[in-house]
Motif scaffolding. Structure first.
Motif, mmCIF file in Angstrom:
data_model
loop_
_atom_site.group_PDB
_atom_site.id
_atom_site.type_symbol
_atom_site.label_atom_id
_atom_site.label_comp_id
_atom_site.label_asym_id
_atom_site.label_seq_id
_atom_site.Cartn_x
_atom_site.Cartn_y
_atom_site.Cartn_z
ATOM 1 N N PRO A 142 81.776 41.480 1.903
ATOM 2 C CA PRO A 142 81.664 42.951 1.996
ATOM 3 C C PRO A 142 80.787 43.596 0.932
ATOM 4 O O PRO A 142 79.898 44.385 1.275
ATOM 5 C CB PRO A 142 83.123 43.427 1.931
ATOM 6 N N PRO A 143 80.973 43.272 -0.367
ATOM 7 C CA PRO A 143 80.072 43.911 -1.337
ATOM 8 C C PRO A 143 78.623 43.441 -1.186
ATOM 9 O O PRO A 143 77.687 44.208 -1.434
ATOM 10 C CB PRO A 143 80.645 43.524 -2.701
ATOM 11 N N LEU A 144 78.425 42.198 -0.759
ATOM 12 C CA LEU A 144 77.074 41.700 -0.561
ATOM 13 C C LEU A 144 76.391 42.401 0.613
ATOM 14 O O LEU A 144 75.219 42.781 0.526
ATOM 15 C CB LEU A 144 77.100 40.185 -0.358
ATOM 16 N N ILE A 145 77.125 42.607 1.694
ATOM 17 C CA ILE A 145 76.584 43.350 2.842
ATOM 18 C C ILE A 145 76.213 44.766 2.409
ATOM 19 O O ILE A 145 75.128 45.260 2.734
ATOM 20 C CB ILE A 145 77.591 43.376 4.015
ATOM 21 N N ALA A 146 77.101 45.408 1.677
ATOM 22 C CA ALA A 146 76.825 46.775 1.226
ATOM 23 C C ALA A 146 75.592 46.822 0.331
ATOM 24 O O ALA A 146 74.723 47.686 0.499
ATOM 25 C CB ALA A 146 78.045 47.340 0.480
ATOM 26 N N ALA A 147 75.482 45.876 -0.595
ATOM 27 C CA ALA A 147 74.329 45.852 -1.503
ATOM 28 C C ALA A 147 73.028 45.639 -0.732
ATOM 29 O O ALA A 147 72.026 46.317 -0.979
ATOM 30 C CB ALA A 147 74.509 44.768 -2.554
ATOM 31 N N LEU A 148 73.047 44.715 0.206
ATOM 32 C CA LEU A 148 71.838 44.455 0.991
ATOM 33 C C LEU A 148 71.499 45.637 1.900
ATOM 34 O O LEU A 148 70.333 46.010 2.027
ATOM 35 C CB LEU A 148 72.004 43.177 1.810
ATOM 36 N N TYR A 149 72.510 46.221 2.507
ATOM 37 C CA TYR A 149 72.278 47.361 3.399
ATOM 38 C C TYR A 149 71.687 48.541 2.630
ATOM 39 O O TYR A 149 70.646 49.079 2.996
ATOM 40 C CB TYR A 149 73.587 47.769 4.080
ATOM 41 N N TYR A 150 72.355 48.923 1.553
ATOM 42 C CA TYR A 150 71.885 50.079 0.787
ATOM 43 C C TYR A 150 70.605 49.769 0.008
ATOM 44 O O TYR A 150 69.847 50.684 -0.318
ATOM 45 C CB TYR A 150 72.988 50.604 -0.133
ATOM 46 N N GLY A 151 70.356 48.501 -0.268
ATOM 47 C CA GLY A 151 69.123 48.122 -0.940
ATOM 48 C C GLY A 151 67.910 48.097 -0.022
ATOM 49 O O GLY A 151 66.801 48.449 -0.437
ATOM 50 N N THR A 152 68.109 47.691 1.227
ATOM 51 C CA THR A 152 66.968 47.604 2.160
ATOM 52 C C THR A 152 66.710 48.899 2.907
ATOM 53 O O THR A 152 65.589 49.127 3.363
ATOM 54 C CB THR A 152 67.167 46.478 3.190
ATOM 55 N N ARG A 153 67.712 49.742 3.028
ATOM 56 C CA ARG A 153 67.553 50.980 3.798
ATOM 57 C C ARG A 153 66.417 51.866 3.296
ATOM 58 O O ARG A 153 65.572 52.293 4.114
ATOM 59 C CB ARG A 153 68.883 51.735 3.833
ATOM 60 N N PRO A 154 66.282 52.131 1.994
ATOM 61 C CA PRO A 154 65.152 52.960 1.548
ATOM 62 C C PRO A 154 63.794 52.304 1.822
ATOM 63 O O PRO A 154 62.835 52.983 2.176
ATOM 64 C CB PRO A 154 65.374 53.120 0.041
ATOM 65 N N LEU A 155 63.733 50.989 1.674
ATOM 66 C CA LEU A 155 62.478 50.281 1.958
ATOM 67 C C LEU A 155 62.102 50.404 3.437
ATOM 68 O O LEU A 155 60.933 50.596 3.778
ATOM 69 C CB LEU A 155 62.602 48.809 1.572
ATOM 70 N N LEU A 156 63.095 50.286 4.294
ATOM 71 C CA LEU A 156 62.842 50.384 5.736
ATOM 72 C C LEU A 156 62.494 51.820 6.144
ATOM 73 O O LEU A 156 61.667 52.017 7.039
ATOM 74 C CB LEU A 156 64.046 49.877 6.523
ATOM 75 N N ARG A 157 63.105 52.793 5.480
ATOM 76 C CA ARG A 157 62.731 54.183 5.758
ATOM 77 C C ARG A 157 61.273 54.433 5.383
ATOM 78 O O ARG A 157 60.538 55.085 6.122
ATOM 79 C CB ARG A 157 63.650 55.139 5.007
ATOM 80 N N ALA A 158 60.859 53.902 4.236
ATOM 81 C CA ALA A 158 59.463 54.052 3.813
ATOM 82 C C ALA A 158 58.527 53.328 4.771
ATOM 83 O O ALA A 158 57.465 53.849 5.131
ATOM 84 C CB ALA A 158 59.294 53.510 2.389
#
Length: 164
Positions: A142-158
């Motif tokens: 769970p914390p790993l999923i959250a870290a990856l999700y919140y870490g990649t989301r700004p990159l994908l938005r850009a």
């Protein structure tokens, strides 16, 4: 091959096999959030500590959450070396967590040979070790999923803004 040529080849591979499919999904209207979730789940499911199970896990989770199957399976495929590297740490951490003695595990090849020789005896010898590893993975996931999700989301938005 020179270092520059190797970098160009890796960049071409990365562009073709990773970036281009993601950009394609963004152009089809898939949200950066959905792609970030797909990437995070594919990565974490891809390190599940039972060999041979991750493709099915990714497929089932992908169907359940309506995620892009090729992308989740691609991430799962890229995680295979890390899955192999993390098997023993997951198993050992699980044994320690449950206060159990370490079961001798020498190599993935040896485990595979023992499984092929006698699946039932393999389950007797190593079944609980697998369960212990799964418990540790379930605590870390769970914390790993959250870290990856919140870490990649700004990159994908850009990337989405740039690709439009």
């Amino acid at each position: 091959m020179s270092s520059t040529a190797e970098q160009a080849q890796f960049g071409g591979f990365w562009q073709r096999r990773v970036v281009a499919p993601i950009v394609g999904q963004l152009k089809q209207g898939i949200t950066p959030e959905k792609i970030a979730l797909t990437l995070a789940l594919g990565a974490v499911l891809g390190i599940f500590p039972i060999l041979g199970s991750t493709t099915i896990l990714c497929a089932l989770v992908g169907i359940w959450l309506k995620l892009n199957q090729p992308v989740i399976q691609l991430v799962n495929y890229f995680m295979y070396p890390l899955q192999i590297a993390l098997l023993l740490p997951f198993y050992r951490a699980g044994e320690s967590l449950f206060g159990q003695p370490h079961v001798p595990i020498f190599s993935v090849n040896q485990l595979t040979q023992r499984f092929q020789a006698s699946p039932m005896q393999f389950m007797v010898d190593y079944g609980m070790v697998g369960v212990y590893g799964i418990v540790v993975w379930a605590l870390v996931a769970p914390p790993l999923i959250a870290a990856l999700y919140y870490g990649t989301r700004p990159l994908l938005r850009a990337l989405a803004r740039r690709s439009q």
